[in-house]
Design a protein around this motif. Structure first.
Motif, PDB file in Angstrom:
ATOM      1  N   PHE A  74      54.242  28.758  44.554  1.00  0.00           N
ATOM      2  CA  PHE A  74      54.252  27.292  44.679  1.00  0.00           C
ATOM      3  C   PHE A  74      53.284  26.762  45.736  1.00  0.00           C
ATOM      4  N   SER A  75      52.588  27.612  46.458  1.00  0.00           N
ATOM      5  CA  SER A  75      51.677  27.147  47.501  1.00  0.00           C
ATOM      6  C   SER A  75      50.333  26.737  46.897  1.00  0.00           C
ATOM      7  N   THR A  76      49.936  25.490  47.134  1.00  0.00           N
ATOM      8  CA  THR A  76      48.620  25.055  46.667  1.00  0.00           C
ATOM      9  C   THR A  76      47.515  25.792  47.420  1.00  0.00           C
ATOM     10  N   PHE A  77      47.763  26.146  48.672  1.00  0.00           N
ATOM     11  CA  PHE A  77      46.816  26.926  49.472  1.00  0.00           C
ATOM     12  C   PHE A  77      46.554  28.274  48.788  1.00  0.00           C
ATOM     13  N   SER A  78      47.620  29.003  48.437  1.00  0.00           N
ATOM     14  CA  SER A  78      47.486  30.288  47.749  1.00  0.00           C
ATOM     15  C   SER A  78      46.857  30.115  46.374  1.00  0.00           C
ATOM     16  N   GLY A  79      47.238  29.060  45.681  1.00  0.00           N
ATOM     17  CA  GLY A  79      46.680  28.799  44.362  1.00  0.00           C
ATOM     18  C   GLY A  79      45.177  28.598  44.402  1.00  0.00           C
ATOM     19  N   TYR A  80      44.693  27.913  45.426  1.00  0.00           N
ATOM     20  CA  TYR A  80      43.251  27.705  45.542  1.00  0.00           C
ATOM     21  C   TYR A  80      42.541  29.020  45.848  1.00  0.00           C
ATOM     22  N   VAL A  81      43.144  29.875  46.660  1.00  0.00           N
ATOM     23  CA  VAL A  81      42.558  31.193  46.916  1.00  0.00           C
ATOM     24  C   VAL A  81      42.467  31.965  45.600  1.00  0.00           C
ATOM     25  N   ALA A  82      43.495  31.892  44.779  1.00  0.00           N
ATOM     26  CA  ALA A  82      43.478  32.581  43.481  1.00  0.00           C
ATOM     27  C   ALA A  82      42.323  32.083  42.623  1.00  0.00           C
ATOM     28  N   ARG A  83      42.117  30.777  42.593  1.00  0.00           N
ATOM     29  CA  ARG A  83      41.003  30.223  41.808  1.00  0.00           C
ATOM     30  C   ARG A  83      39.666  30.677  42.366  1.00  0.00           C
ATOM     31  N   LEU A  84      39.499  30.623  43.690  1.00  0.00           N
ATOM     32  CA  LEU A  84      38.244  31.076  44.294  1.00  0.00           C
ATOM     33  C   LEU A  84      37.986  32.545  43.991  1.00  0.00           C
ATOM     34  N   ARG A  85      39.031  33.366  44.077  1.00  0.00           N
ATOM     35  CA  ARG A  85      38.860  34.790  43.785  1.00  0.00           C
ATOM     36  C   ARG A  85      38.396  34.985  42.341  1.00  0.00           C
ATOM     37  N   ALA A  86      38.937  34.204  41.418  1.00  0.00           N
ATOM     38  CA  ALA A  86      38.503  34.298  40.018  1.00  0.00           C
ATOM     39  C   ALA A  86      37.039  33.879  39.885  1.00  0.00           C
ATOM     40  N   TYR A  87      36.655  32.798  40.559  1.00  0.00           N
ATOM     41  CA  TYR A  87      35.264  32.341  40.501  1.00  0.00           C
ATOM     42  C   TYR A  87      34.309  33.407  41.038  1.00  0.00           C
ATOM     43  N   TYR A  88      34.741  34.122  42.071  1.00  0.00           N
ATOM     44  CA  TYR A  88      33.891  35.147  42.692  1.00  0.00           C
ATOM     45  C   TYR A  88      33.955  36.482  41.966  1.00  0.00           C
ATOM     46  N   GLY A  89      34.719  36.568  40.883  1.00  0.00           N
ATOM     47  CA  GLY A  89      34.714  37.760  40.057  1.00  0.00           C
ATOM     48  C   GLY A  89      35.765  38.810  40.364  1.00  0.00           C
ATOM     49  N   HIS A  90      36.753  38.485  41.173  1.00  0.00           N
ATOM     50  CA  HIS A  90      37.843  39.435  41.412  1.00  0.00           C
ATOM     51  C   HIS A  90      38.678  39.569  40.146  1.00  0.00           C
ATOM     52  N   ALA A  91      39.138  40.773  39.870  1.00  0.00           N
ATOM     53  CA  ALA A  91      40.015  41.006  38.720  1.00  0.00           C
ATOM     54  C   ALA A  91      41.366  40.337  38.946  1.00  0.00           C
ATOM     55  N   ALA A  92      42.027  39.977  37.863  1.00  0.00           N
ATOM     56  CA  ALA A  92      43.324  39.298  37.950  1.00  0.00           C
ATOM     57  C   ALA A  92      44.375  40.156  38.647  1.00  0.00           C
ATOM     58  N   ASP A  93      44.238  41.473  38.565  1.00  0.00           N
ATOM     59  CA  ASP A  93      45.250  42.340  39.178  1.00  0.00           C
ATOM     60  C   ASP A  93      45.008  42.585  40.666  1.00  0.00           C
ATOM     61  N   THR A  94      44.180  41.749  41.287  1.00  0.00           N
ATOM     62  CA  THR A  94      43.971  41.839  42.739  1.00  0.00           C
ATOM     63  C   THR A  94      44.649  40.686  43.477  1.00  0.00           C
ATOM     64  N   PHE A  95      45.416  39.884  42.740  1.00  0.00           N
ATOM     65  CA  PHE A  95      46.135  38.753  43.324  1.00  0.00           C
ATOM     66  C   PHE A  95      47.607  38.875  42.970  1.00  0.00           C
ATOM     67  N   PHE A  96      48.457  38.742  43.962  1.00  0.00           N
ATOM     68  CA  PHE A  96      49.898  38.844  43.763  1.00  0.00           C
ATOM     69  C   PHE A  96      50.590  37.706  44.500  1.00  0.00           C
ATOM     70  N   TYR A  97      51.769  37.363  44.023  1.00  0.00           N
ATOM     71  CA  TYR A  97      52.637  36.452  44.753  1.00  0.00           C
ATOM     72  C   TYR A  97      53.776  37.263  45.360  1.00  0.00           C
ATOM     73  N   ALA A  98      54.024  37.066  46.637  1.00  0.00           N
ATOM     74  CA  ALA A  98      55.219  37.613  47.264  1.00  0.00           C
ATOM     75  C   ALA A  98      56.286  36.548  47.104  1.00  0.00           C
ATOM     76  N   ALA A  99      57.380  36.909  46.467  1.00  0.00           N
ATOM     77  CA  ALA A  99      58.392  35.907  46.144  1.00  0.00           C
ATOM     78  C   ALA A  99      59.764  36.545  46.112  1.00  0.00           C
ATOM     79  N   PRO A 100      60.784  35.718  46.199  1.00  0.00           N
ATOM     80  CA  PRO A 100      62.149  36.239  46.066  1.00  0.00           C
ATOM     81  C   PRO A 100      62.333  36.910  44.702  1.00  0.00           C
ATOM     82  N   LYS A 101      63.309  37.776  44.614  1.00  0.00           N
ATOM     83  CA  LYS A 101      63.571  38.527  43.376  1.00  0.00           C
ATOM     84  C   LYS A 101      63.679  37.607  42.159  1.00  0.00           C
ATOM     85  N   ALA A 102      64.249  36.436  42.318  1.00  0.00           N
ATOM     86  CA  ALA A 102      64.434  35.519  41.193  1.00  0.00           C
ATOM     87  C   ALA A 102      63.114  35.111  40.551  1.00  0.00           C
ATOM     88  N   LYS A 103      62.028  35.173  41.290  1.00  0.00           N
ATOM     89  CA  LYS A 103      60.728  34.757  40.764  1.00  0.00           C
ATOM     90  C   LYS A 103      59.927  35.936  40.196  1.00  0.00           C
TER      91      LYS A 103
END
Length: 130
Positions: free
Chosen positions: A93-122
């Motif tokens: 839910f963090s817009t800060f983290s979400g923007y990092v995810a978008r930047l990483r995609a723009y720079y060519g990082h693979a999707a499996d290099t980004f994770f969310y740390a979240a409670p078990k329910a998520k």
């Protein structure tokens, strides 16, 4: 940490540590922690588990010419999205983290290099691909 309005996704530092280790972070790997948490003791479980941890405050001299303190978060986002940053783990839910995810995609990082740390329910929503 401090201004995230979604209390349901806040996790303890022990949960952060466990999440990072489960996502493939090596205990000898250098971590760069992006945070607005002012109490450094909160990070003790991470500092005990990993060999070297840096925070932006460790580089005050390098960023001292930034006149707007709001720019510091943007510096952290650029660092976290740069090619040398192997993995990134953000907050659900963090817009800060979400923007990092978008930047990483723009720079060519693979999707499996980004994770969310979240409670078990998520976890099912975030990491279960079955």
């Amino acid at each position: 940490r401090g201004e995230l309005q979604f209390v349901s996704v806040r996790i303890s530092c022990e949960e952060w540590r466990d999440a990072l280790l489960s996502f493939g972070y090596d205990k000898d790997e250098v971590l760069f922690v992006l945070t607005d948490e002012k109490d450094k003791t909160w990070f003790a479980p991470l500092e005990e588990a990993f060999a070297k941890i840096y925070y932006l405050r460790d580089f005050q001299e390098e960023v001292s010419d930034l006149y707007d303190p709001n720019a510091l978060g943007m510096v952290e986002q650029v660092v976290a999205s740069a090619k040398p940053c192997r993995l990134f783990t953000g907050t659900f839910f963090s817009t800060f983290s979400g923007y990092v995810a978008r930047l990483r995609a723009y720079y060519g990082h693979a999707a499996d290099t980004f994770f969310y740390a979240a409670p078990k329910a998520k976890h099912r929503v975030l990491h279960d691909t079955s």
